[in-house]
Design an enzyme around this catalytic site. Structure first.
Site, PDB file in Angstrom:
ATOM      1  N   CYS A   1      21.886  32.181  19.562  1.00  0.00           N
ATOM      2  CA  CYS A   1      22.576  32.396  20.784  1.00  0.00           C
ATOM      3  C   CYS A   1      23.939  33.041  19.975  1.00  0.00           C
ATOM      4  CB  CYS A   1      22.717  31.611  21.828  1.00  0.00           C
ATOM      5  SG  CYS A   1      23.941  32.146  23.120  1.00  0.00           S
TER       6      CYS A   1
ATOM      7  N   LYS B   1       0.942  -1.267  -0.051  1.00  0.00           N
ATOM      8  CA  LYS B   1      -0.155  -0.022   0.021  1.00  0.00           C
ATOM      9  C   LYS B   1       0.915   1.222   0.153  1.00  0.00           C
ATOM     10  CE  LYS B   1      -4.109   2.029   2.057  1.00  0.00           C
ATOM     11  NZ  LYS B   1      -3.611   3.136   2.307  1.00  0.00           N
TER      12      LYS B   1
ATOM     13  N   CYS C   1      23.033  31.376  28.739  1.00  0.00           N
ATOM     14  CA  CYS C   1      23.953  32.248  29.078  1.00  0.00           C
ATOM     15  C   CYS C   1      23.428  33.473  29.220  1.00  0.00           C
ATOM     16  CB  CYS C   1      25.062  32.209  28.223  1.00  0.00           C
ATOM     17  SG  CYS C   1      24.573  32.849  26.620  1.00  0.00           S
TER      18      CYS C   1
END
Ligand code: IVH
Length: 683
Positions: free
Chosen positions: A444, A121, A428
């Protein structure tokens, strides 16, 4: 200069060219073999186009040059189906399958024996193709089963759909009048992955899965965009819509097995694995056979289809609701499940990308427990509207990372909280930024961010990079926490004494770690480049760069133009490399490596004796692992492929090999060699 052909000469040549180009298509898509190179076929198409430009009155819609229309459609027309397009009822285990057989047996004359036809299928979108006197006239989507959309211009771009049916003595009756072929349009897994990889590299939102992408592509109004995507068609049904009663239809196409045979002759790639079955036991065997093997198919599948083979019986058994009684879909164990989103947090990767990740209530999907799923980026979360507290569908295909498919909005109770991308790095506290205005990812920018540091080190030590055992996530975090390392170079300064100060280590483990690190002071250049974690540099690109530049100094000095000229390196990669080496912190890192005695090996042999040759390894090898085999093949300039294809030169056959790969190799005519042969080639 030769004289231009007269119209009569052109007409004659055009017919010959079309025949040869159609032959090429048939051999390529249906028989999986090439009667000439792609370049040669393109050249013939080019000549045909030129002749047709010279004599436009000779253009016919079924010419192979007429696959891509220039105009952009304003909408698709609705078209009624010749006969309703039905769905299938699902069964999930052998018990339900047996119950299905019992139900149909009751409706059959006493003592009659059922024969079945089973196929894979395919997970795509259904489409009906109408041929009139052998020429493709219409392609229609399923729609609601009664009425679909006319997507003819789009489906004409799909090369595996013949524009004219092939004439063969045995099936020539199907070339007269109306013939309809139904089947599935699929996008191959590999093409989907490549498409998404390109989108990820361009920071564009990713597509959800091959089926939706194929469906979205077919509903594009600009045919040229469809032609640019690779789609394939696989048939599962052949009909004669003008045959008004079952008896007449059956006299033309008596069984499904016959239909598949005819489809192949007419120019379609009907699944070669579809088979006649004479008992339920055989079907159960077929189910087991395909349970794992289906992963090797080029397209996604979620199960099998079983039909009563005799088409008169099939029709006579009738329709219940939307599905024929005489067919069922057997579905394999779910690769999807539902669960709750407990939280969404942001994870900072080694390149600084801030990725939202869903923390999920643990749930088993395709045999393993899933507790986390990547949400890719902020716009993906918004696009899918995933909220904390939502019940969501999670999906896992093969060994791919689990993904949230969609939230179940109807299950919301108002307590769900939308996710908001934090403004600052959760680790941080640096303000997150977008490098370019249209980037999907926030990043970042702090190179010294602890999250970025430990991920960079973990990546550097990973199996694909320097392969240092014992430097997984937890140990790296502990080493950073104790201030023993800050970057990848620092790991080479670790001593057993220093490591022993950490709770996680004892005498033996500390010695092991330090020895493992010291053993990797002369990595291959490719592993070293990959290990640096430069954005967009995957394993293959790292190998290409290493082979081209041979040492790290030359790579560091390369210009964008020089880089972009290398095969396999694009603008994005080139820019990323130059940016990385321009960064002062990275200069320092490279200087530290040198200071600590880390020297990647120079690449001596460029190209190598296996250059241009493609290898696939199947089964297990005695003398080395797959990764090692891959590395040794690549070191000599060869390409290691994960699955066998037309361009595979050698199939290395190890122990415990599945029959399917061998069968495929035999079919493609791929040379099969033993492990000893490989070792000789490598020596
Ligand atoms: S036979 C009544 N064979 O699955 C339709 N269908 O869930 C009989 N499909 O509508 C279809 N692969 O679009 C058949 N090998 C296959 C198939 C297949 C995929 C699709 C088809 C069908 C749907 C039912």
């Amino acid at each position: 200069m030769s004289t231009p052909p007269t119209k009569a000469q052109a007409a004659e040549r055009i017919i010959k060219l079309r025949e040869l180009i159609n032959d090429y298509r048939y051999h390529y898509h249906v028989l999986d073999e090439s009667i000439m190179s792609e370049a040669a076929a393109d050249s013939l198409k080019h000549e045909l186009t030129q002749l047709e430009t010279e004599y436009p009155e000779l253009i016919t819609p079924d010419s192979p040059t007429q696959r891509v229309a220039g105009a952009v459609l304003s909408k698709f027309e609705s078209v009624e189906h010749s006969q309703r397009m039905l769905s299938l009822n699902d069964v999930f285990d052998t018990e339900e399958l047996t119950a299905w057989e019992t139900r149909i047996e009751k409706l059959m004359p006493e003592g009659s024996k059922l024969e079945y036809f089973a196929d894979i299928k395919m997970d795509g979108l259904a489409c009906a193709l109408r041929y009139q006197d052998g020429v493709l006239v219409r392609g229609i989507t399923r729609g609601d089963g009664f009425v679909g959309e006319d997507v003819t211009t789009n489906i004409r771009t799909i090369e595996s759909i013949p524009l004219v049916l092939r004439s063969t003595k045995e099936y020539d009756h199907l070339l007269h009048g109306a013939t309809e072929v139904r089947g599935e349009i699929v996008m191959y897994k590999a093409d989907f992955a490549a498409l998404n990889a390109a989108r990820a590299a361009a920071d564009k939102p990713l597509y959800a899965n091959p089926r939706n992408t194929a469906a979205g592509t077919i509903r594009q109004l600009d045919t040229r965009l469809v032609a640019a995507r690779k789609l394939y068609f696989r048939p599962y049904d052949l009909r004669r819509p003008e045959a008004d009663d079952a008896a007449r239809a059956a006299s033309e196409i008596p069984t499904h097995a016959y239909a598949y045979q005819a489809l192949r002759s007419l120019g379609f790639l009907a699944n070669p694995d579809a088979k006649v079955m004479t008992s339920l036991d055989q079907i159960v065997d077929f189910i087991h056979e395909w349970e794992d093997k289906r992963q090797e198919l080029p397209f996604n599948t979620d199960g099998l289809v079983v039909k009563v083979n005799d088409r008169v019986l099939y029709e006579r058994l009738g329709v219940v609701g939307k599905a024929p009684r005489a067919a069922v879909a057997f579905k394999y164990a779910a690769e999807q499940a539902t669960t709750k989103v407990i939280d969404i947090f942001v994870s900072i990767g080694r390149t600084g990308a801030a990725t939202p990740v869903a923390m999920l209530a643990p749930v088993v999907v395709a045999g393993s427990t899933v507790q986390m799923a990547t949400l890719h980026n902020e716009s993906e979360v918004q696009r899918k509207d995933i909220r904390i507290g939502d019940t969501v569908i999670v999906h896992k295909a093969g060994d791919i990372i689990p993904e949230v498919v969609e939230p179940l909005i109807k299950l919301r109770n108002g307590t769900e909280k939308p996710f908001k991308m934090p403004e600052f790095c959760p680790d941080c506290n640096t303000r997150l930024v977008k490098l370019k205005a249209d980037d999907a990812a926030w990043r970042c920018p702090n190179e010294a961010c602890p999250s970025r540091s430990w991920k960079r080190i973990e990546h550097f030590a990973s199996k694909t990079a320097l392969d240092i055992e014992g430097l997984g996530e937890k140990n790296v975090i502990a080493l950073i926490g104790a201030d023993l390392v800050k970057d990848q170079a620092d790991i080479f300064t670790l001593t057993k004494e220093a490591v022993l100060n950490l709770d996680r280590f004892a005498e033996v483990s500390a010695t092991k770690l330090v020895t493992a690190i010291q053993a990797k002071k002369q990595p291959t250049l490719a592993r070293f480049i990959y290990g640096l974690g430069i954005r967009h540099i995957g394993v293959q690109t790292a190998i290409d760069l290493a082979n081209h530049f041979r040492n790290i100094e030359a790579l560091a000095a390369a210009t964008i133009d020089e880089l972009a000229d290398i095969e396999g390196v694009g603008e994005v990669v080139a820019e990323s490399v130059v940016e990385w080496f321009a960064e002062p912190a990275n200069h320092k890192l490279l200087a530290k490596f040198k200071q600590y005695g880390v020297e990647p090996q120079e690449v001596k042999q460029v190209g190598g004796k296996l250059s241009g040759q493609n290898f696939v390894v199947t089964g297990s090898l005695e003398s080395m692992g797959r990764e090692q085999a891959a590395e040794r093949i690549r070191a000599l300039g060869g390409t290691f492929q994960s699955s066998i294809g037309k361009d595979t030169d050698y199939l290395v056959v190890g122990a415990n090999v599945g029959a399917s790969k061998l069968a495929k190799a035999a079919k493609l005519g791929t040379k099969q060699i033993t492990e000893t042969d490989l070792l000789e080639i490598l020596s």
